[in-house]
Design an enzyme around this catalytic site. Sequence first.
Site, PDB file in Angstrom:
ATOM      1  N   LYS A   1      15.472   7.933  10.201  1.00 27.81           N
ATOM      2  CA  LYS A   1      15.517   8.474   8.833  1.00 27.81           C
ATOM      3  C   LYS A   1      16.858   9.159   8.563  1.00 27.81           C
ATOM      4  O   LYS A   1      17.367   9.105   7.441  1.00 27.81           O
ATOM      5  CB  LYS A   1      14.328   9.414   8.602  1.00 27.81           C
TER       6      LYS A   1
ATOM      7  N   CYS B   1       6.381 -11.003   4.229  1.00 29.49           N
ATOM      8  CA  CYS B   1       7.732 -10.868   4.767  1.00 29.49           C
ATOM      9  C   CYS B   1       7.807  -9.703   5.740  1.00 29.49           C
ATOM     10  O   CYS B   1       7.382  -8.593   5.422  1.00 29.49           O
ATOM     11  CB  CYS B   1       8.689 -10.640   3.582  1.00 29.49           C
TER      12      CYS B   1
ATOM     13  N   THR C   1      -0.883   9.236   3.029  1.00 29.34           N
ATOM     14  CA  THR C   1      -0.959   7.761   3.100  1.00 29.34           C
ATOM     15  C   THR C   1      -1.485   7.382   4.488  1.00 29.34           C
ATOM     16  O   THR C   1      -1.632   8.245   5.363  1.00 29.34           O
ATOM     17  CB  THR C   1       0.440   7.104   2.950  1.00 29.34           C
TER      18      THR C   1
ATOM     19  N   ALA D   1      15.549   9.914  14.030  1.00 32.06           N
ATOM     20  CA  ALA D   1      16.862   9.239  14.110  1.00 32.06           C
ATOM     21  C   ALA D   1      16.981   8.156  13.043  1.00 32.06           C
ATOM     22  O   ALA D   1      18.009   8.032  12.374  1.00 32.06           O
ATOM     23  CB  ALA D   1      17.048   8.634  15.498  1.00 32.06           C
TER      24      ALA D   1
ATOM     25  N   TYR E   1      11.726   8.323  15.084  1.00 27.28           N
ATOM     26  CA  TYR E   1      11.497   8.310  13.631  1.00 27.28           C
ATOM     27  C   TYR E   1      12.567   9.169  12.946  1.00 27.28           C
ATOM     28  O   TYR E   1      13.170   8.761  11.957  1.00 27.28           O
ATOM     29  CB  TYR E   1      10.088   8.845  13.338  1.00 27.28           C
TER      30      TYR E   1
ATOM     31  N   GLN F   1       0.854  -1.211   0.000  1.00 23.48           N
ATOM     32  CA  GLN F   1       0.000   0.000   0.000  1.00 23.48           C
ATOM     33  C   GLN F   1       0.880   1.248   0.000  1.00 23.48           C
ATOM     34  O   GLN F   1       2.110   1.177   0.067  1.00 23.48           O
ATOM     35  CB  GLN F   1      -0.915   0.014   1.231  1.00 23.48           C
ATOM     36  N   GLY F   2       0.231   2.398  -0.068  1.00 15.38           N
ATOM     37  CA  GLY F   2       0.925   3.675   0.086  1.00 15.38           C
ATOM     38  C   GLY F   2       2.006   3.900  -0.964  1.00 15.38           C
ATOM     39  O   GLY F   2       1.844   3.564  -2.144  1.00 15.38           O
TER      40      GLY F   2
ATOM     41  N   ARG G   1       3.340   0.787  -2.938  1.00 17.35           N
ATOM     42  CA  ARG G   1       2.437   0.342  -4.011  1.00 17.35           C
ATOM     43  C   ARG G   1       2.605   1.241  -5.252  1.00 17.35           C
ATOM     44  O   ARG G   1       2.614   0.775  -6.378  1.00 17.35           O
ATOM     45  CB  ARG G   1       0.991   0.364  -3.511  1.00 17.35           C
TER      46      ARG G   1
HETATM   47  N1  LIG Z   1       3.578   9.264   4.392  1.00 18.24           N
HETATM   48  C1  LIG Z   1       4.502  10.176   4.637  1.00 18.24           C
HETATM   49  O1  LIG Z   1       4.204  11.332   5.005  1.00 18.24           O
HETATM   50  C2  LIG Z   1       5.952   9.843   4.427  1.00 18.24           C
HETATM   51  C3  LIG Z   1       6.846  10.902   4.212  1.00 18.24           C
HETATM   52  C4  LIG Z   1       8.197  10.627   4.030  1.00 18.24           C
HETATM   53  C5  LIG Z   1       8.632   9.306   4.052  1.00 18.24           C
HETATM   54  N2  LIG Z   1       7.745   8.303   4.265  1.00 18.24           N
HETATM   55  C6  LIG Z   1       8.273   6.946   4.291  1.00 18.24           C
HETATM   56  O2  LIG Z   1       7.758   6.216   3.193  1.00 18.24           O
HETATM   57  C7  LIG Z   1       7.727   4.828   3.488  1.00 18.24           C
HETATM   58  C8  LIG Z   1       6.354   4.268   3.135  1.00 18.24           C
HETATM   59  O3  LIG Z   1       5.393   4.892   3.987  1.00 18.24           O
HETATM   60  P1  LIG Z   1       3.861   5.082   3.599  1.00 18.24           P
HETATM   61  O4  LIG Z   1       3.531   6.465   3.938  1.00 18.24           O
HETATM   62  O5  LIG Z   1       3.586   4.539   2.238  1.00 18.24           O
HETATM   63  O6  LIG Z   1       3.218   4.147   4.711  1.00 18.24           O
HETATM   64  P2  LIG Z   1       2.057   3.064   4.677  1.00 18.24           P
HETATM   65  O7  LIG Z   1       1.751   2.788   6.100  1.00 18.24           O
HETATM   66  O8  LIG Z   1       0.960   3.456   3.764  1.00 18.24           O
HETATM   67  O9  LIG Z   1       2.768   1.782   4.021  1.00 18.24           O
HETATM   68  C9  LIG Z   1       3.811   1.118   4.663  1.00 18.24           C
HETATM   69  C10 LIG Z   1       3.838  -0.340   4.223  1.00 18.24           C
HETATM   70  O10 LIG Z   1       4.935  -0.963   4.913  1.00 18.24           O
HETATM   71  C11 LIG Z   1       4.479  -2.218   5.404  1.00 18.24           C
HETATM   72  N3  LIG Z   1       5.259  -2.622   6.568  1.00 18.24           N
HETATM   73  C12 LIG Z   1       5.242  -2.087   7.822  1.00 18.24           C
HETATM   74  N4  LIG Z   1       6.045  -2.783   8.624  1.00 18.24           N
HETATM   75  C13 LIG Z   1       6.612  -3.747   7.873  1.00 18.24           C
HETATM   76  C14 LIG Z   1       7.540  -4.787   8.143  1.00 18.24           C
HETATM   77  N5  LIG Z   1       8.028  -4.984   9.385  1.00 18.24           N
HETATM   78  N6  LIG Z   1       7.925  -5.593   7.132  1.00 18.24           N
HETATM   79  C15 LIG Z   1       7.403  -5.422   5.899  1.00 18.24           C
HETATM   80  N7  LIG Z   1       6.510  -4.490   5.590  1.00 18.24           N
HETATM   81  C16 LIG Z   1       6.118  -3.658   6.564  1.00 18.24           C
HETATM   82  C17 LIG Z   1       3.011  -1.996   5.767  1.00 18.24           C
HETATM   83  O11 LIG Z   1       2.307  -3.215   5.874  1.00 18.24           O
HETATM   84  C18 LIG Z   1       2.567  -1.122   4.612  1.00 18.24           C
HETATM   85  O12 LIG Z   1       2.123  -1.891   3.516  1.00 18.24           O
HETATM   86  C19 LIG Z   1       8.095   4.715   4.974  1.00 18.24           C
HETATM   87  O13 LIG Z   1       9.458   4.361   5.091  1.00 18.24           O
HETATM   88  C20 LIG Z   1       7.870   6.127   5.506  1.00 18.24           C
HETATM   89  O14 LIG Z   1       8.659   6.413   6.633  1.00 18.24           O
HETATM   90  C21 LIG Z   1       6.413   8.533   4.441  1.00 18.24           C
HETATM   91  C1  LIG Z   2       5.877  10.977  11.930  1.00 16.83           C
HETATM   92  C2  LIG Z   2       5.040  11.776  11.019  1.00 16.83           C
HETATM   93  C3  LIG Z   2       4.688  11.144   9.719  1.00 16.83           C
HETATM   94  C4  LIG Z   2       5.782  10.945   8.769  1.00 16.83           C
HETATM   95  C5  LIG Z   2       6.510  12.185   8.436  1.00 16.83           C
HETATM   96  C6  LIG Z   2       7.294  12.123   7.246  1.00 16.83           C
HETATM   97  O1  LIG Z   2       8.292  11.225   7.059  1.00 16.83           O
HETATM   98  C7  LIG Z   2       7.569  13.461   6.666  1.00 16.83           C
HETATM   99  C8  LIG Z   2       7.997  14.563   7.277  1.00 16.83           C
HETATM  100  C9  LIG Z   2       8.118  15.799   6.508  1.00 16.83           C
HETATM  101  C10 LIG Z   2       8.539  16.974   6.965  1.00 16.83           C
HETATM  102  C11 LIG Z   2       8.993  17.301   8.351  1.00 16.83           C
HETATM  103  C12 LIG Z   2      10.267  16.658   8.708  1.00 16.83           C
HETATM  104  C13 LIG Z   2      11.325  17.261   9.224  1.00 16.83           C
HETATM  105  C14 LIG Z   2      11.446  18.695   9.485  1.00 16.83           C
HETATM  106  C15 LIG Z   2      12.752  19.209   8.997  1.00 16.83           C
HETATM  107  C16 LIG Z   2      13.211  20.397   9.246  1.00 16.83           C
HETATM  108  C17 LIG Z   2      12.484  21.313  10.122  1.00 16.83           C
HETATM  109  C18 LIG Z   2      13.279  22.516  10.444  1.00 16.83           C
HETATM  110  C19 LIG Z   2      12.540  23.273  11.518  1.00 16.83           C
HETATM  111  C20 LIG Z   2      13.001  24.661  11.523  1.00 16.83           C
HETATM  112  O2  LIG Z   2      14.107  24.887  12.030  1.00 16.83           O
HETATM  113  O3  LIG Z   2      12.275  25.505  11.019  1.00 16.83           O
END
Ligand SMILES: NC(=O)c1ccc[n+]([C@@H]2O[C@H](COP(=O)([O-])OP(=O)(O)OC[C@H]3O[C@@H](n4cnc5c(N)ncnc54)[C@H](O)[C@@H]3O)[C@@H](O)[C@H]2O)c1
Ligand SMILES: CCCCC[C@H](O)/C=C/C=C\C/C=C\C/C=C\CCCC(=O)O
Length: 266
Positions: A155, A63, A188, A153, A151, A15-16, A19
């Site tokens: 990333k 998996c 997502t 840390a 989270y 998903q997300g 997908r």
């Molecule tokens: N949505 C956002 O705002 C955002 C922003 C930046 C980065 N991301 C990153 O993008 C990636 C995807 O996130 P998303 O938003 O599509 O989330 P999502 O929750 O829609 O999808 C995540 C998928 O990962 C799978 N998953 C979770 N744990 C797992 C495991 N242990 N093993 C295998 N699969 C597992 C879930 O079942 C799901 O299908 C993540 O790494 C997330 O941190 C998301």
């Molecule tokens: C945990 C929330 C869901 C996922 C979030 C995702 O991965 C995306 C995040 C996007 C933006 C925010 C992330 C970091 C902020 C970065 C810099 C902020 C600087 C703040 C400032 O000094 O103004």
Amino acid sequence: MALDGKVAVVTGGAQGLGRGFAEVLLKKGAKVSLFDVGEETGNATKGAFEKEFGPDQILFCVCDVTSEKQLKDAFQRTVQKFSGIDIVCNNAGISNERDWEKTVAINLCGVIRGTYLALDHMKKENGGRGGVIINISSMAGLGPLPASPVYTATKHGVVGFSRAMAMASDAAGYGVRINTMCPIYVRTALLSTAGSEECAGEFYRIKHVNRKLMEFGVLEVSDVVKAFDNLVLDESQNGAAVIVKMGGFDYVKFPTAEDLLGSNAP
Ligand SMILES: NC(=O)c1ccc[n+]([C@@H]2O[C@H](COP(=O)([O-])OP(=O)(O)OC[C@H]3O[C@@H](n4cnc5c(N)ncnc54)[C@H](O)[C@@H]3O)[C@@H](O)[C@H]2O)c1
Ligand SMILES: CCCCC[C@H](O)/C=C/C=C\C/C=C\C/C=C\CCCC(=O)O
């Protein structure tokens, strides 16, 4: 890199974002193996893709990326079905500050494990064809998300690990490029649950800080897929981090040794 006939793995592909990445690869003629812990969602996605792209293009492996054995077996099944691997996207991720060790295990250890196993199959010294690995970080891999410190840390860890591995891959002649993607917020399931008390734990009380950062905007999956497609195809990039934001994407400029050390730089 032309995608027709290539073999790709996408973790968290049910998903997300995962997908979306799988779909663009299939549209361009690649065969895709989805690894996901969500059996029901994974089977539903596999079924939908089979209808659109045919039954021979897609594999779904249940998996959990935190399990070395399950991940190893899923790579093995993929190689057996499709012969070799060219593209791996380590995308599976969660946001859970309450169960922070699980967040580290999936978001960081899962990406490290997925990269090492991918290299075992892809690197030229093992008889692999080379290719590209794309690890999914976040803008929280470049700057702080105060209500989600673990989270953040994980990333940052994904960005650092991928940049170091890209240099190692180049130095060792693996023939595998390793790049990172750092999107801002994306619409997502993860985004809709991340600020809940269940996920944010004690930081639930300061979730308004995340809300403030949401002023950066919220992307659609298709926006991130465009940047992903570009990064897979661009053979000039290794060790790059791509920030995906409202209006498009950019390559992140990291400080050089000279920026960091000034006149002490070698
Ligand atoms: N949505 C956002 O705002 C955002 C922003 C930046 C980065 N991301 C990153 O993008 C990636 C995807 O996130 P998303 O938003 O599509 O989330 P999502 O929750 O829609 O999808 C995540 C998928 O990962 C799978 N998953 C979770 N744990 C797992 C495991 N242990 N093993 C295998 N699969 C597992 C879930 O079942 C799901 O299908 C993540 O790494 C997330 O941190 C998301
Ligand atoms: C945990 C929330 C869901 C996922 C979030 C995702 O991965 C995306 C995040 C996007 C933006 C925010 C992330 C970091 C902020 C970065 C810099 C902020 C600087 C703040 C400032 O000094 O103004």
